[in-house]
Write a protein that holds these residues in place. Structure first.
Motif, PDB file in Angstrom:
ATOM      1  N   ARG A  74       0.837  -1.218   0.000  1.00 35.02           N
ATOM      2  CA  ARG A  74       0.000   0.000   0.000  1.00 35.02           C
ATOM      3  C   ARG A  74       0.866   1.261   0.000  1.00 35.02           C
ATOM      4  O   ARG A  74       0.598   2.199   0.754  1.00 35.02           O
ATOM      5  N   THR A 134      -8.041   2.923  -6.515  1.00 35.30           N
ATOM      6  CA  THR A 134      -7.950   3.719  -5.290  1.00 35.30           C
ATOM      7  C   THR A 134      -7.755   2.779  -4.114  1.00 35.30           C
ATOM      8  O   THR A 134      -7.748   1.559  -4.272  1.00 35.30           O
ATOM      9  N   PHE A 135      -7.603   3.368  -2.928  1.00 37.69           N
ATOM     10  CA  PHE A 135      -7.589   2.550  -1.727  1.00 37.69           C
ATOM     11  C   PHE A 135      -8.987   2.511  -1.137  1.00 37.69           C
ATOM     12  O   PHE A 135      -9.681   3.520  -1.089  1.00 37.69           O
ATOM     13  N   GLY A 136      -9.385   1.325  -0.700  1.00 39.93           N
ATOM     14  CA  GLY A 136     -10.657   1.196   0.004  1.00 39.93           C
ATOM     15  C   GLY A 136     -10.381   0.879   1.454  1.00 39.93           C
ATOM     16  O   GLY A 136      -9.297   0.435   1.809  1.00 39.93           O
ATOM     17  N   SER A 137     -11.360   1.131   2.318  1.00 44.28           N
ATOM     18  CA  SER A 137     -11.276   0.897   3.762  1.00 44.28           C
ATOM     19  C   SER A 137     -10.112   1.662   4.369  1.00 44.28           C
ATOM     20  O   SER A 137      -9.504   2.493   3.713  1.00 44.28           O
ATOM     21  N   ARG A 138      -9.828   1.368   5.630  1.00 47.18           N
ATOM     22  CA  ARG A 138      -8.751   2.109   6.276  1.00 47.18           C
ATOM     23  C   ARG A 138      -7.971   1.203   7.225  1.00 47.18           C
ATOM     24  O   ARG A 138      -8.375   0.083   7.487  1.00 47.18           O
ATOM     25  N   GLY A 139      -6.871   1.736   7.708  1.00 48.08           N
ATOM     26  CA  GLY A 139      -6.063   1.031   8.697  1.00 48.08           C
ATOM     27  C   GLY A 139      -5.567  -0.298   8.168  1.00 48.08           C
ATOM     28  O   GLY A 139      -5.191  -0.415   6.998  1.00 48.08           O
ATOM     29  N   VAL A 140      -5.567  -1.304   9.040  1.00 43.46           N
ATOM     30  CA  VAL A 140      -5.044  -2.603   8.626  1.00 43.46           C
ATOM     31  C   VAL A 140      -5.852  -3.202   7.476  1.00 43.46           C
ATOM     32  O   VAL A 140      -5.379  -4.068   6.769  1.00 43.46           O
ATOM     33  N   LYS A 163      -6.898  -1.564   4.913  1.00 40.45           N
ATOM     34  CA  LYS A 163      -6.706  -0.764   3.707  1.00 40.45           C
ATOM     35  C   LYS A 163      -6.282  -1.660   2.550  1.00 40.45           C
ATOM     36  O   LYS A 163      -5.388  -2.487   2.688  1.00 40.45           O
ATOM     37  N   GLU A 189      -8.090  -1.200  -4.490  1.00 40.30           N
ATOM     38  CA  GLU A 189      -9.228  -1.779  -5.198  1.00 40.30           C
ATOM     39  C   GLU A 189      -9.896  -0.761  -6.103  1.00 40.30           C
ATOM     40  O   GLU A 189      -9.511   0.414  -6.169  1.00 40.30           O
ATOM     41  N   THR A 191     -14.216   6.492  -7.928  1.00 41.03           N
ATOM     42  CA  THR A 191     -13.162   5.960  -7.067  1.00 41.03           C
ATOM     43  C   THR A 191     -13.025   6.789  -5.795  1.00 41.03           C
ATOM     44  O   THR A 191     -12.825   6.256  -4.716  1.00 41.03           O
ATOM     45  N   TRP A 215     -15.912   6.031  -3.567  1.00 42.13           N
ATOM     46  CA  TRP A 215     -15.743   4.686  -3.003  1.00 42.13           C
ATOM     47  C   TRP A 215     -14.761   4.718  -1.842  1.00 42.13           C
ATOM     48  O   TRP A 215     -15.019   4.148  -0.781  1.00 42.13           O
ATOM     49  N   SER A 216     -13.642   5.397  -2.022  1.00 42.82           N
ATOM     50  CA  SER A 216     -12.678   5.407  -0.927  1.00 42.82           C
ATOM     51  C   SER A 216     -13.266   6.128   0.284  1.00 42.82           C
ATOM     52  O   SER A 216     -13.081   5.688   1.415  1.00 42.82           O
ATOM     53  N   THR A 251     -15.902   3.856   2.041  1.00 40.59           N
ATOM     54  CA  THR A 251     -15.369   2.707   2.784  1.00 40.59           C
ATOM     55  C   THR A 251     -14.425   3.131   3.903  1.00 40.59           C
ATOM     56  O   THR A 251     -14.151   2.365   4.803  1.00 40.59           O
ATOM     57  N   PHE A 252     -13.937   4.368   3.858  1.00 39.93           N
ATOM     58  CA  PHE A 252     -13.009   4.850   4.887  1.00 39.93           C
ATOM     59  C   PHE A 252     -13.748   5.168   6.181  1.00 39.93           C
ATOM     60  O   PHE A 252     -13.353   4.754   7.260  1.00 39.93           O
ATOM     61  N   GLU A 261      -5.813   0.681  16.199  1.00 39.09           N
ATOM     62  CA  GLU A 261      -5.639  -0.151  15.019  1.00 39.09           C
ATOM     63  C   GLU A 261      -6.863   0.016  14.114  1.00 39.09           C
ATOM     64  O   GLU A 261      -6.755   0.097  12.897  1.00 39.09           O
ATOM     65  N   SER A 268      -6.669   3.885  12.805  1.00 37.90           N
ATOM     66  CA  SER A 268      -5.547   4.362  11.990  1.00 37.90           C
ATOM     67  C   SER A 268      -6.004   4.481  10.545  1.00 37.90           C
ATOM     68  O   SER A 268      -6.775   3.663  10.058  1.00 37.90           O
ATOM     69  N   CYS A 269      -5.517   5.522   9.870  1.00 42.70           N
ATOM     70  CA  CYS A 269      -5.938   5.674   8.485  1.00 42.70           C
ATOM     71  C   CYS A 269      -5.251   4.659   7.600  1.00 42.70           C
ATOM     72  O   CYS A 269      -5.728   4.336   6.524  1.00 42.70           O
ATOM     73  N   GLY A 270      -4.121   4.153   8.045  1.00 45.07           N
ATOM     74  CA  GLY A 270      -3.447   3.104   7.278  1.00 45.07           C
ATOM     75  C   GLY A 270      -2.523   3.630   6.205  1.00 45.07           C
ATOM     76  O   GLY A 270      -2.048   2.867   5.369  1.00 45.07           O
ATOM     77  N   ARG A 321       0.349   1.656  10.527  1.00 44.76           N
ATOM     78  CA  ARG A 321      -0.546   0.563  10.106  1.00 44.76           C
ATOM     79  C   ARG A 321       0.002  -0.793  10.530  1.00 44.76           C
ATOM     80  O   ARG A 321      -0.708  -1.597  11.123  1.00 44.76           O
TER      81      ARG A 321
END
Ligand SMILES: Cc1cc2nc3c(=O)[nH]c(=O)nc-3n(C[C@H](O)[C@H](O)[C@H](O)COP(=O)(O)O)c2cc1C
Ligand code: SF4
Ligand code: FES
Ligand code: FES
Ligand code: FES
Lengths: 212, 151, 639
Positions: A137, A155-161, A163, A166, B53, B56-57, B60-61, C493, C496-498, C504
Motif C-alpha cells: 500500500r 484507489t484505496f478502500g477501507s482504512r487502517g489494517v 486498507k 481496489e 473511485t 468509493w474510498s 469505505t473509509f 488499530e 488508523s488511516c493506514g 498501520r
C-alpha cells in the motif's frame, strides 16, 4: 520561506553524515542526497510523483542545535546548517522495525526480502496473514493513475489494517485505459498479478484518451 | 411505519454542485435509506463532480457509511474506555450470542443491526447501550432484552 | 426577532430582557445532558411540563421549566436544580415530580429525600456539595443554567457581550495580542499557544492575500471524554462567539464547525444557535453594524478518530478521505483549499469571550504560570463522583480525584489515572517524587500526600502522558494496565488511516505482543522489544495518531513493568481481567441457588438445582463472564 533576492541563485548548505552538501531551493533532503550519491532507502518515493510519505523507510535524523528529529527525507526540505544523519540509531530502529513488519506484511515480495537483508533483518516475529501478499500500500499506483495518467481508475478502500488497493465495488473499472503505468511504478511487482482486477473490458472503455 | 422516503433528487438539490459536499450528501443518503446503494453513489458522484473511485474510498473509509442495507433498529454497544473497564466487552459478546450476529452485522430479518461505538458521552453510567436514539445506562443483558422486546 | 444593527442595541436588548425577569420566579432546570438522558431525564422533564400545565399553578408561582445541558454531576442523574434557592435534587424519577411541585414550588419547602447526601450530610445548596465547591467554573458557568435553544437566555447571561466589546473597543491586532498575553493554550491536547497560532496565520495571509478560514474541532474522538460535547450542547453560543471574535481578529468571513456525527444533539443545538444568531445579526453580513461579515457552517464528522487531526479535518472538509498529510506546510500556511487556516478545539474557542471580557491579565493569573486558565475534565472510571469538572490548571491530581471525585468507591484501591485517551498515558498513584512539581491547591484543601502531580501541560508531559482533551479515567486494582494498553491499541488499530507503514503495521505488531502477554505468553525480553517498537512508531509515523499511539504502552511499561512480568512469567493477571489467565468460581458461602447463572451460561456449563449450590465446569467455561453479570448476590468470583 520569503526571500527578497532571486531564489534561483541561492543554495542551502548543510551536512549529510558529516559531508558538506548544497541543495537548490525546492530540493528535499532526499533529492540532495541522491544528487551527491548518498544512499537512502525508499519504497514509496518516485521521481515522477508527488511524495506521499507512506513507507517511512527514507527517514533520517535531522539535528539543529540541540534538537534532533526523525523525519522522512522525501518530504522535508533542508535548512541552512542542518546536520542530517542517515544511519543513526533512531533511524535504524525505525527502518529495521518497518522492514521486519514488512516481511510479515508482504511475505511474497523478493524486493522487500532483499532490502530487509541489507539491514540485517532476515526473519520476522510477526504473524503472516497472507503468504501470497506483495502489496505494501505504498500508493504509487494510485498516485500515477491520478496525477500522471489523470484517470483515477484505482484507489484505496477501507482504512487502517484493512486498507486495500481496489476499484469501486471490486469490479474491473472501465475507466482504466490499460496504459500499464501502475504496473511499471509498483516497487514490488504486486500490481502485475492484480492488473486484471483493475483493467475493465477493453471494448467498453470510458476513459478519456488512450495510451496505445 | 416509517414515513415515505425522501426522493434522492430532493436530497441532492440541497447541496451545491461542489466536491466539498460529498460527505454531507453521503451522510444524508445514509440517514434516509440506511445505506448507500451503487445507484445512489453514482448519482452523488455526478452531482458533486468527483470520480466514483473517490466516493468509493470515502464511503469505505468512514465508519458511519454502509454499503449494505442496515436493520430497522440499531443497537450500539459502547466500547469507550470507561465502558470497556466496566464490562462493555462482555456485553457485546452477550449481544452477539443473543442476536446470532457478529458486531457490524444485521440480523437476517433486517430487524436489528448490532454495532459498537466509541463513547457516547454518558461514561458516568457505563456500560451504555444505545437502541436507536435512546440511551440505556448501567446496562446489562437483562435490561437490554427487555428493551428489545418493546421495539 | 429584530435584527440588531449596533452594539448599543445588544445592550438594550440585554437590559430589557433582564428587567423583564422576575428575580423571585422559580426556575426548574432539568439536566438533559447525555448522562441524565441515559437514566430517563426526558421523562422527568415531560413530567414537569405536564404537572405544571395540569395544575394550573397560581400566577404567583409560575415556574419556568428549562431543559439545560449537563450539570456536571452525572453519576447522580437525573439532576434537577431549582432556582432561586439553588436546590439540587438528585436521581429524580418522574414519580417524584408531583412531590417537587407540591412541596418546593407551591410551599417553598425542601424534599429532603431527593437532596444529595454523603457521609450523613445532606446538602441543600448545590454550591455546598464538595464536588461542586472545589471547582472553578468559567466555561461551565452557563452550562446547565441557560436554555441552549434560546438565544435570549444566553444573552441575559452575557453572550455576545465580548464580541461587541471586541468590535467597538479593540482592533483586530489588539484581540490577537490579548489572546497571546493571556497565555491561552490549545485545549485539544497539544497545548499549542493559541495567540501565536493566530498571529502566524495573519502574517501568512498578509504575505499571500486571499481568504482565511477558521475551524472549530468538535470531533472529540477520545473514547472517554465528553467535555466538548457538553459545551456544544449546553452553551453553543460560547463557541460561536469565540469563533466570531477570532474571525474578527484574523479577518475571516467563513468558519466551520466540525462535529462528530455521534453527537446529534450537539449538532442540533449548534444549528439552532447559528440560526438565531443570524436572525439577530450576530452572524452574517455586517455584524452589529461594524462592517464585519462572518458566517458559520456545520460539517458532521463521519466516524473516524483520525479526523480530529488537523490535516485530516481539512481533507474531510474538502470531501476526501481523512488521511493526514505531512506538516509543514502547517494549516496556518496552507490549510483548507490551500489557504491559511486556524483550527482550534471547541473548548479553546469557548475560552476566548472570557479573555476578551475580563482581560488578558485576569486570565493569565488563573491557573498555573505556563498553563493559564481552567480546564474541563471528564472524570470517570472507578471514582465515586463521576462527571464534568472544571478546575484551575495546576491543581494536584490527588485533589482532583480524591477531593472532587470522592476517591475510589467500594473496596477498590486507587491505582492509576489514565489521561489523554489513546494518545495519553497511564499515571500511577504512587508517582515518584521527581514529578511532584506542585503549584496550586484550592484554598480549603490540604495537600494530599500522593498524586501531587500538578495538572498542567508541562508536568503531564513529563510523566510520559499528555494533558489531552480532558478525559481522565480513574483505575483501581481491578483494572489491568496490560488490558487497558491493549484496549487502546485495538482502538487505534481500527482508527488508523493506514497510510503510513509504522502506524498501520506497527499497531498490529504491538497488538500481537500484547495479545501474547495477556495470554501469559512471551518472554521478559519481549517487553524491551515492545518498547523499542513503540519508539519506532513515535519516530517513524506520519501524524500525531501514530506518533502518540505507543504512549499508553510505553507509560504502562515504565510504571507497571511488574504487572507485565506477572503476566509473562507467572501467567497471572493481578487485576483478574485478562481472560486467559483467570477462572470464574462460584462462592459456596454466597450462592443462594437462584439458577439465573445456569440459565444465562451460553456454554450450559453451570450445574446445580434450584436453591442449591451451583458449580462451573472449568473445562467447558469460555470465561465470558455472563454469570458474573447476572448474579444478583455477587457470588461469582474471579481467581
Ligand atoms: C489522532 C489525533 C486526534 C485528535 N483528536 C482531536 C479531537 O478529537 N479534538 C480536538 O480538539 N483535537 C484533536 N486533536 C488535536 C488537533 O489536531 C489539533 O491540534 C487541535 O484541534 C488544535 O486545537 P487547539 O490548539 O485549540 O488545541 C487530535 C490530534 C490527533 C493527532
Ligand atoms: S500515523 Fe497512522 S493515522 Fe497518521 S497518517 Fe500514518 S497511518 Fe495514518
Ligand atoms: S520514500 Fe519517503 S516515506 Fe516512502
Ligand atoms: S465510554 Fe461508554 S459512554 Fe463513554
Ligand atoms: S448529564 Fe446530567 S449532570 Fe451530566
Amino acid at each position: 520561506m520569503s526571500s527578497s533576492e532571486n531564489p534561483q541563485n541561492q543554495v542551502i548548505s548543510f551536512t549529510i553524515d558529516g559531508q558538506p552538501v548544497q541543495a537548490r531551493p525546492g530540493w528535499t533532503i532526499l533529492e540532495t542526497a541522491r544528487h551527491y550519491r548518498i544512499h537512502i532507502p525508499t519504497l514509496c518515493f518516485h521521481p515522477a510523483l508527488k511524495p506521499w510519505g507512506s513507507c517511512r523507510l527514507c527517514v533520517v535524523e535531522a539535528r539543529y542545535g540541540k534538537r534532533g528529529k526523525v523525519m522522512p527525507s522525501c518530504l522535508n526540505p533542508p535548512i541552512e546548517e542542518l546536520e542530517v544523519f542517515t544511519d543513526s540509531e533512531r533511524v535504524l530502529n525505525v527502518r529495521r522495525w518497518v522492514l521486519e513488519m514488512l516481511l510479515a506484511g508482504c511475505p511474497a515480495s523478493r524486493e522487500i526480502k532483499k532490502l530487509a537483508a541489507a539491514y540485517g533483518v532476515t526473519s520476522t516475529r510477526f504473524a503472516v496473514t497472507d503468504p501470497e501478499e506483495e502489496c505494501l500500500r505504498c500508493g504509487r499506483c494510485v498516485a500515477v493513475c491520478n496525477e500522471v495518467v489523470g484517470v483515477q481508475a484505482l484507489t484505496f478502500g477501507s482504512r487502517g489494517v484493512k486498507k486495500v488497493l481496489e476499484t469501486p465495488y471490486r469490479v474491473p473499472n472501465n475507466a482504466c485505459i490499460g496504459c500499464g503505468c501502475c504496473v511499471s511504478v509498483c516497487p514490488t511487482g504486486a500490481l502485475q498479478k492484480r492488473l486484471d482486477t483493475v483493467r475493465g473490458d477493453l471494448s467498453r472503455r470510458t476513459g478519456h484518451g488512450y495510451a496505445h | 411505519m416509517k414515513p415515505a422516503r425522501q426522493d434522492i433528487e430532493i436530497i441532492l438539490e440541497q447541496y451545491p454542485r461542489h466536491p466539498q459536499h460529498l460527505i454531507n450528501l453521503l451522510q444524508d443518503v445514509q440517514a434516509e435509506y440506511s445505506y448507500i446503494s451503487a445507484e445512489h453513489l453514482t448519482l452523488i458522484c455526478d452531482h458533486v463532480g468527483v470520480p466514483v473511485t473517490q466516493a468509493w474510498s470515502v464511503a469505505t473509509f468512514y465508519k458511519s457509511f454502509s454499503l449494505e442495507p442496515r436493520g430497522e433498529h440499531e443497537i450500539k454497544v459502547c466500547l469507550g474506555t470507561t465502558c470497556h473497564l466496566k464490562g462493555g466487552q462482555r456485553l457485546v459478546e452477550a449481544c452477539e450470542r443473543n442476536l446470532g450476529v457478529a458486531r457490524g452485522q444485521t440480523t437476517d430479518d433486517l430487524k436489528f443491526t448490532l454495532d459498537t461505538v466509541k463513547c457516547v458521552g454518558a461514561c458516568a453510567l457505563a456500560p451504555v447501550v444505545m437502541v436507536d436514539e435512546d440511551y440505556l445506562g448501567e446496562a446489562n443483558m437483562v435490561i437490554l432484552k427487555k428493551r428489545l422486546e418493546q421495539v | 426577532m429584530q435584527r440588531l444593527t449596533n452594539t448599543a442595541e445588544l445592550k438594550v436588548l440585554r437590559d430589557n430582557l433582564l428587567q423583564a425577569q422576575d428575580p423571585h420566579r422559580p426556575i426548574v432546570r432539568v439536566c438533559r445532558g447525555p448522562g441524565c438522558l441515559a437514566v430517563g431525564a426526558d421523562k422527568v422533564s415531560q413530567a414537569f411540563q405536564s404537572a405544571i400545565q395540569s395544575q394550573n399553578l397560581e400566577v404567583k408561582v409560575q415556574p419556568l421549566v428549562k431543559d439545560t445541558g449537563c450539570h456536571g454531576f452525572c453519576s447522580q442523574g437525573p439532576l434537577v436544580n431549582l432556582a432561586p434557592a439553588n436546590l439540587c435534587y438528585v436521581r429524580v424519577k418522574p414519580e417524584d415530580v408531583e412531590e417537587i411541585v407540591q412541596t418546593t414550588l407551591v410551599k417553598g419547602a425542601v424534599v429532603e429525600r431527593l437532596l444529595y447526601s454523603d457521609n450523613g450530610t445532606r446538602y441543600k445548596s448545590a454550591a455546598d456539595i464538595p464536588f461542586y465547591r472545589m471547582q472553578q467554573k468559567i466555561i461551565l458557568q452557563n452550562i446547565g443554567v441557560i436554555d441552549p435553544l434560546d438565544i435570549h437566555d444566553a444573552i441575559m447571561a452575557g453572550a455576545y457581550h465580548s464580541l461587541a466589546k471586541a468590535l467597538i473597543e479593540m482592533s483586530p491586532d489588539d484581540v490577537i495580542r490579548t489572546v497571546e498575553i493571556s497565555g491561552l493554550r490549545g485545549r485539544g491536547g497539544g497545548g499549542f499557544p493559541t495567540g501565536y497560532k493566530w498571529k502566524r496565520t495573519v502574517e501568512n495571509a498578509r504575505e499571500n492575500p486571499g481568504p482565511v478560514y477558521i475551524i472549530a474541532n468538535g470531533e472529540e474522538g477520545d473514547p472517554g471524554a465528553f467535555m466538548d460535547r457538553a459545551i456544544m450542547e449546553g452553551d453553543p453560543h460560547a463557541v460561536i462567539e469565540g469563533m466570531a471574535i477570532g474571525a474578527y481578529a484574523m479577518g475571516v468571513n467563513q468558519g466551520f464547525l466540525y462535529v462528530r456525527h455521534e453527537y446529534p444533539i450537539a449538532i442540533r443545538h449548534l444549528a439552532a444557535a447559528i440560526a438565531q444568531a443570524r436572525a439577530l445579526g450576530l452572524l452574517g453580513k455586517n455584524i452589529l453594524g461594524a462592517g464585519f461579515d462572518f458566517d458559520l457552517q456545520i460539517n458532521r464528522g463521519a466516524g473516524a478518530y483520525v479526523c480530529g487531526e488537523e490535516t485530516a479535518i481539512i481533507a474531510s472538509l474538502e470531501g476526501r478521505v481523512g488521511e493526514p498529510v505531512t506538516r509543514p506546510p502547517y494549516p496556518s500556511q496552507q490549510g483548507l483549499w490551500g489557504r491559511p487556516t486556524v483550527i482550534n478545539n471547541v473548548e479553546t474557542w469557548a475560552n476566548v469571550p472570557h479573555i476578551i471580557d475580563h482581560g488578558a491579565q485576569w486570565y493569565a493569573d488563573l491557573g498555573a504560570p505556563r498553563s493559564t486558565g481552567t480546564k474541563i475534565f471528564s472524570l470517570v472510571g472507578k471514582v465515586k463522583n463521576t462527571g464534568l469538572v472544571e478546575v484551575p490548571m495546576g491543581i494536584s491530581l490527588g485533589a482532583l480525584v480524591e477531593e472532587i471525585g470522592g476517591g475510589v468507591p467500594g473496596q477498590g484501591r486507587f491505582k492509576a489515572v489514565q489521561t489523554g485517551g489513546p494518545s495519553g498515558g497511564i499515571i500511577p498513584y504512587e508517582l515518584k517524587e521527581e514529578f511532584t512539581d506542585y503549584h496550586f491547591h484550592p484554598p480549603d484543601v490540604k495537600p494530599a500526600d500522593k498524586m501531587e502531580l500538578s495538572v498542567d501541560f508541562d508536568s503531564m508531559a513529563q510523566t510520559g502522558s499528555i494533558m489531552g482533551g480532558g478525559g481522565m479515567i480513574v483505575m483501581d486494582d481491578h483494572d489491568c494496565v496490560v488490558d487497558l494498553a491493549r484496549y487502546f491499541l485495538r482502538f487505534l488499530e481500527e482508527e488508523s488511516c493506514g497510510k503510513c507503514l509504522p502506524c498501520r503495521l506497527g499497531l498490529k505488531g504491538m497488538l500481537e505482543f500484547l495479545n501474547n502477554f495477556s495470554q501469559g505468553k512471551g518472554a521478559p525480553a519481549d517487553i524491551d522489544a515492545l518498547e523499542s517498537l513503540g519508539k519506532a512508531l513515535v519516530d517513524g509515523s506520519l501524524c500525531g495518531l501514530g506518533r502518540t499511539a505507543p504512549n499508553p504502552v510505553l507509560t504502562s511499561i515504565r510504571y507497571f513493568r511488574d504487572e507485565y512480568l506477572a503476566h509473562i512469567v507467572d501467567h497471572h493477571c493481578p487485576a483478574g481481567v485478562c481472560r486467559d489467565l483467570i477462572t470464574y468460581r462460584i462462592d459456596p458461602e454466597i450462592c443462594n441457588g437462584c439458577t439465573l447463572c445456569a440459565q444465562t451460561c451460553p456454554q450450559v456449563c453451570i450445574t446445580g438445582a434450584n436453591q442449591q449450590l451451583h458449580t462451573i465446569d472449568q473445562d467447558a467455561c469460555i470465561r465470558c463472564g455472563a454469570c458474573m453479570d447476572v448474579c444478583p448476590v455477587d457470588a461469582v468470583v474471579v481467581d
